[in-house]
Write a protein that holds these residues in place. Structure first.
Motif, PDB file in Angstrom:
ATOM      1  N   LEU A  51       0.653  -1.244  -0.072  1.00 49.76           N
ATOM      2  CA  LEU A  51      -0.107  -0.007  -0.058  1.00 49.76           C
ATOM      3  C   LEU A  51       0.930   1.221  -0.064  1.00 49.76           C
ATOM      4  CD1 LEU A  51      -2.814  -1.138   2.626  1.00 49.76           C
ATOM      5  CD2 LEU A  51      -3.021  -1.063  -0.121  1.00 49.76           C
ATOM      6  N   GLN A  52       2.046   1.127   0.590  1.00 53.05           N
ATOM      7  CA  GLN A  52       3.031   2.403   0.774  1.00 53.05           C
ATOM      8  C   GLN A  52       3.453   2.496  -0.715  1.00 53.05           C
ATOM      9  OE1 GLN A  52       3.474   4.226   3.794  1.00 53.05           O
ATOM     10  NE2 GLN A  52       3.956   5.526   2.092  1.00 53.05           N
ATOM     11  N   ARG A  53       3.653   1.462  -1.401  1.00 52.95           N
ATOM     12  CA  ARG A  53       4.321   1.567  -2.510  1.00 52.95           C
ATOM     13  C   ARG A  53       3.318   2.313  -3.578  1.00 52.95           C
ATOM     14  NH1 ARG A  53       6.774  -2.795  -2.649  1.00 52.95           N
ATOM     15  NH2 ARG A  53       4.991  -4.023  -3.392  1.00 52.95           N
ATOM     16  N   LEU A  54       1.962   1.806  -3.530  1.00 52.88           N
ATOM     17  CA  LEU A  54       1.076   2.396  -4.312  1.00 52.88           C
ATOM     18  C   LEU A  54       0.904   3.984  -4.221  1.00 52.88           C
ATOM     19  CD1 LEU A  54      -1.902  -0.289  -4.175  1.00 52.88           C
ATOM     20  CD2 LEU A  54      -0.615   0.408  -6.019  1.00 52.88           C
ATOM     21  N   LEU A  55       0.612   4.392  -2.623  1.00 52.98           N
ATOM     22  CA  LEU A  55       0.585   5.596  -2.428  1.00 52.98           C
ATOM     23  C   LEU A  55       1.970   6.513  -2.970  1.00 52.98           C
ATOM     24  CD1 LEU A  55      -0.801   5.669   1.044  1.00 52.98           C
ATOM     25  CD2 LEU A  55      -1.909   6.606  -0.754  1.00 52.98           C
ATOM     26  N   ALA A  56       3.035   6.160  -3.038  1.00 56.48           N
ATOM     27  CA  ALA A  56       4.266   6.546  -3.524  1.00 56.48           C
ATOM     28  C   ALA A  56       4.239   6.910  -5.019  1.00 56.48           C
ATOM     29  CB  ALA A  56       5.357   5.754  -3.257  1.00 56.48           C
ATOM     30  N   GLU A  57       3.686   5.630  -5.575  1.00 53.50           N
ATOM     31  CA  GLU A  57       3.461   5.855  -7.121  1.00 53.50           C
ATOM     32  C   GLU A  57       2.270   6.448  -7.805  1.00 53.50           C
ATOM     33  OE1 GLU A  57       4.128   3.032 -10.797  1.00 53.50           O
ATOM     34  OE2 GLU A  57       4.243   2.319  -8.914  1.00 53.50           O
ATOM     35  N   TYR A  58       1.170   6.339  -7.021  1.00 53.30           N
ATOM     36  CA  TYR A  58       0.046   7.028  -7.486  1.00 53.30           C
ATOM     37  C   TYR A  58      -0.593   8.209  -6.727  1.00 53.30           C
ATOM     38  CZ  TYR A  58       0.440   3.265 -10.654  1.00 53.30           C
ATOM     39  OH  TYR A  58       0.854   2.219 -11.802  1.00 53.30           O
ATOM     40  N   GLY A  59      -0.026   8.422  -5.685  1.00 59.49           N
ATOM     41  CA  GLY A  59      -0.807   9.401  -4.775  1.00 59.49           C
ATOM     42  C   GLY A  59       0.036  10.547  -4.919  1.00 59.49           C
ATOM     43  N   PRO A  60      -0.138  11.561  -3.927  1.00 62.37           N
ATOM     44  CA  PRO A  60       0.232  12.990  -3.896  1.00 62.37           C
ATOM     45  C   PRO A  60       1.690  12.836  -3.729  1.00 62.37           C
ATOM     46  CG  PRO A  60      -1.186  12.777  -2.208  1.00 62.37           C
ATOM     47  CD  PRO A  60      -1.166  11.498  -2.995  1.00 62.37           C
ATOM     48  N   PRO A 274      -2.120  29.389 -24.578  1.00 60.14           N
ATOM     49  CA  PRO A 274      -1.158  28.415 -23.751  1.00 60.14           C
ATOM     50  C   PRO A 274      -2.026  27.804 -22.382  1.00 60.14           C
ATOM     51  CG  PRO A 274      -0.824  30.683 -23.473  1.00 60.14           C
ATOM     52  CD  PRO A 274      -1.678  30.648 -24.438  1.00 60.14           C
ATOM     53  N   VAL A 275      -1.107  26.959 -21.969  1.00 63.25           N
ATOM     54  CA  VAL A 275      -1.665  26.549 -20.808  1.00 63.25           C
ATOM     55  C   VAL A 275      -1.977  27.517 -19.487  1.00 63.25           C
ATOM     56  CG1 VAL A 275      -1.199  24.773 -18.659  1.00 63.25           C
ATOM     57  CG2 VAL A 275      -0.422  24.146 -20.892  1.00 63.25           C
ATOM     58  N   ALA A 276      -3.152  27.463 -19.269  1.00 62.68           N
ATOM     59  CA  ALA A 276      -3.355  28.625 -18.191  1.00 62.68           C
ATOM     60  C   ALA A 276      -2.805  28.409 -16.659  1.00 62.68           C
ATOM     61  CB  ALA A 276      -5.039  28.568 -17.771  1.00 62.68           C
ATOM     62  N   ALA A 277      -2.552  29.492 -16.163  1.00 64.60           N
ATOM     63  CA  ALA A 277      -1.554  29.511 -14.859  1.00 64.60           C
ATOM     64  C   ALA A 277      -2.212  28.653 -13.709  1.00 64.60           C
ATOM     65  CB  ALA A 277      -1.137  30.784 -14.297  1.00 64.60           C
ATOM     66  N   ILE A 278      -3.638  28.447 -13.813  1.00 65.80           N
ATOM     67  CA  ILE A 278      -4.228  27.794 -12.619  1.00 65.80           C
ATOM     68  C   ILE A 278      -4.324  26.462 -12.829  1.00 65.80           C
ATOM     69  CG2 ILE A 278      -6.531  28.008 -14.138  1.00 65.80           C
ATOM     70  CD1 ILE A 278      -7.934  28.437 -11.254  1.00 65.80           C
ATOM     71  N   HIS A 279      -4.249  25.969 -14.200  1.00 66.27           N
ATOM     72  CA  HIS A 279      -4.129  24.617 -14.586  1.00 66.27           C
ATOM     73  C   HIS A 279      -2.416  24.133 -14.194  1.00 66.27           C
ATOM     74  CE1 HIS A 279      -7.989  24.878 -15.762  1.00 66.27           C
ATOM     75  NE2 HIS A 279      -7.726  25.306 -17.075  1.00 66.27           N
ATOM     76  N   ARG A 280      -1.718  24.960 -14.502  1.00 66.52           N
ATOM     77  CA  ARG A 280      -0.210  24.807 -14.358  1.00 66.52           C
ATOM     78  C   ARG A 280       0.244  24.491 -12.682  1.00 66.52           C
ATOM     79  NH1 ARG A 280       3.193  28.410 -15.146  1.00 66.52           N
ATOM     80  NH2 ARG A 280       2.081  30.051 -15.854  1.00 66.52           N
ATOM     81  N   SER A 281      -0.482  25.594 -11.994  1.00 72.68           N
ATOM     82  CA  SER A 281      -0.370  25.398 -10.761  1.00 72.68           C
ATOM     83  C   SER A 281      -1.032  24.223 -10.005  1.00 72.68           C
ATOM     84  CB  SER A 281      -1.060  26.761  -9.869  1.00 72.68           C
ATOM     85  OG  SER A 281      -0.337  27.900 -10.361  1.00 72.68           O
ATOM     86  N   TRP A 282      -1.944  23.789 -10.473  1.00 79.87           N
ATOM     87  CA  TRP A 282      -2.836  22.341  -9.776  1.00 79.87           C
ATOM     88  C   TRP A 282      -1.798  21.432 -10.196  1.00 79.87           C
ATOM     89  CZ3 TRP A 282      -3.947  17.878 -11.778  1.00 79.87           C
ATOM     90  CH2 TRP A 282      -4.790  17.003 -10.731  1.00 79.87           C
ATOM     91  N   HIS A 283      -1.453  21.350 -11.522  1.00 84.63           N
ATOM     92  CA  HIS A 283      -0.090  19.920 -11.786  1.00 84.63           C
ATOM     93  C   HIS A 283       0.853  20.032 -11.064  1.00 84.63           C
ATOM     94  CE1 HIS A 283       2.270  17.515 -14.175  1.00 84.63           C
ATOM     95  NE2 HIS A 283       1.292  16.779 -14.196  1.00 84.63           N
ATOM     96  N   THR A 284       1.397  21.256 -10.689  1.00 84.76           N
ATOM     97  CA  THR A 284       2.695  21.272  -9.959  1.00 84.76           C
ATOM     98  C   THR A 284       2.519  21.072  -8.511  1.00 84.76           C
ATOM     99  OG1 THR A 284       3.604  23.022 -11.486  1.00 84.76           O
ATOM    100  CG2 THR A 284       4.418  22.737  -9.227  1.00 84.76           C
ATOM    101  N   SER A 285       1.380  21.328  -7.875  1.00 87.54           N
ATOM    102  CA  SER A 285       1.225  21.009  -6.466  1.00 87.54           C
ATOM    103  C   SER A 285       0.462  19.811  -6.301  1.00 87.54           C
ATOM    104  CB  SER A 285       0.145  22.141  -5.839  1.00 87.54           C
ATOM    105  OG  SER A 285      -1.204  22.065  -6.399  1.00 87.54           O
ATOM    106  N   GLN A 286      -0.321  19.278  -7.319  1.00 85.81           N
ATOM    107  CA  GLN A 286      -0.984  17.867  -6.981  1.00 85.81           C
ATOM    108  C   GLN A 286      -0.351  16.429  -7.680  1.00 85.81           C
ATOM    109  OE1 GLN A 286      -3.351  17.620  -4.828  1.00 85.81           O
ATOM    110  NE2 GLN A 286      -2.720  19.798  -4.196  1.00 85.81           N
ATOM    111  N   VAL A 287       0.494  16.781  -8.713  1.00 83.17           N
ATOM    112  CA  VAL A 287       1.065  15.730  -9.620  1.00 83.17           C
ATOM    113  C   VAL A 287       2.753  15.682  -9.480  1.00 83.17           C
ATOM    114  CG1 VAL A 287       1.096  14.574 -11.744  1.00 83.17           C
ATOM    115  CG2 VAL A 287      -1.041  15.708 -10.952  1.00 83.17           C
ATOM    116  N   PHE A 288       3.224  16.782  -9.826  1.00 81.57           N
ATOM    117  CA  PHE A 288       4.643  16.889  -9.852  1.00 81.57           C
ATOM    118  C   PHE A 288       5.430  16.472  -8.570  1.00 81.57           C
ATOM    119  CE2 PHE A 288       8.845  19.101 -10.246  1.00 81.57           C
ATOM    120  CZ  PHE A 288       9.318  18.647 -11.197  1.00 81.57           C
TER     121      PHE A 288
END
Length: 301
Positions: A51-60, A274-288
């Motif tokens: 479960l820890q591995r799943l969270l590390a790979e697919y979680g925030p 171009p990519v909107a700043a609000i969407h870039r910010s979401w990806h940077t904080s939640q996925v990157f």
């Protein structure tokens, strides 16, 4: 009881699009194990590492623990926990779950329903995947939790949990970027048909990302997968971010990933948004994942 609706309404901590896929990941894992052994249970100490591995790979990107969903999923009516002392969870602490010999499994009523309607499992999986993860990760995630699904099992979602995608988005995004990967410029075709190019959502569709050009990137298949995994991102000035957590020593890894750090995006063409700043910010904080690497040295240096 409508198990699809219950699956779609898992209670999660949320604020401004914050990702918290802990419960969906645990439920996917439990469904995979049920498919392999319908009578088995998941002892916390035995599955914690998985479960820890799943969270590390697919979680925030932030560190978290599987103890939280192991305890709290009970409140959603799809999961039960018992300990060596009897029914009930000892709490959401890692030490308490280990010491008490906590074990979980799908709720009794759900196990009965899954045995009675085998196709229900695939439908529940589709709800969890569509509501919490982008399509580029669905196959990998099923493989990670040991799920084997037939196409017929993953068909139509219930109306209560379905949100219709705009089928025109792919063509609009690829046109905006002139059929070139925004990260590497790849533009392969067979005849007149582009191959290996995909329209990626920056803010995931599962998290209310709109089907708009300013929430899309034309990416090759490799960079789409790495973008959705948090290896790549888009920073200020619409330049490529490469995670410091990415490790690759081969010439291919250096050329196709590490060397992208700091490069400006390829496109979009003049007149396209171009990519909107609000969407870039979401990806940077939640996925990157983690911090970005410094810009790669120029080849002429």
């Amino acid at each position: 009881m409508d198990w699809l609706e219950r699956t779609a309404r898992l209670r999660q901590w949320t604020r401004s699009g914050t990702r918290a896929p802990h419960k969906p990941l645990l439920l996917l894992y439990a469904l995979g194990r049920f498919q392999q052994d319908a009578g088995g249970e998941l002892r916390y100490s035995a599955v914690e590492e998985d479960l820890q591995r799943l969270l590390a790979e697919y979680g925030p990107a932030n560190r978290t623990t599987p103890a939280y969903p192991f305890h709290h999923l009970v409140s959603d009516g799809v999961w039960e926990v018992r300990t060596d002392r009897g029914p009930g969870s000892p709490g959401s602490g890692v030490r308490e779950l280990r010491a008490a010999g906590a074990a979980g499994r799908l709720a009794p009523e759900l196990r009965v329903a899954l045995r009675r309607e085998p196709e229900l499992l695939g439908r529940m999986v589709r709800v969890l995947l569509d509501l919490h993860f982008p399509p580029s990760l669905h196959g990998d995630l099923c493989e990670s939790v040991g799920l084997e699904l037939e196409p017929a099992e993953t068909g139509q979602l219930a109306a209560a949990v379905r949100r219709r995608r705009d089928p025109r988005m792919r063509e609009r995004v690829l046109t905006a970027y002139e059929y070139r990967c925004a990260f590497c410029g790849y533009d392969g075709r067979i005849g007149a048909v582009p191959v290996g190019l995909e329209a990626a959502h920056v803010r995931w569709w599962a998290f209310d990302g709109p089907d708009d050009v300013d929430n899309g990137l034309c990416l090759c298949s490799l960079h789409h997968k790495l973008f959705d995994k948090g290896v790549l991102g888009v920073g200020e000035g619409h330049r490529v971010l490469v995670s410091q957590r990415f490790v690759g020593h081969s010439p291919a890894a250096r050329e196709h990933v590490i060397a992208l750090a700091g490069r400006p995006l390829v496109g979009p063409q003049p007149g396209a948004r171009p990519v909107a700043a609000i969407h870039r910010s979401w990806h940077t904080s939640q996925v990157f994942h983690g911090s970005p690497r410094p810009a790669a040295a120029s080849r002429s240096a």
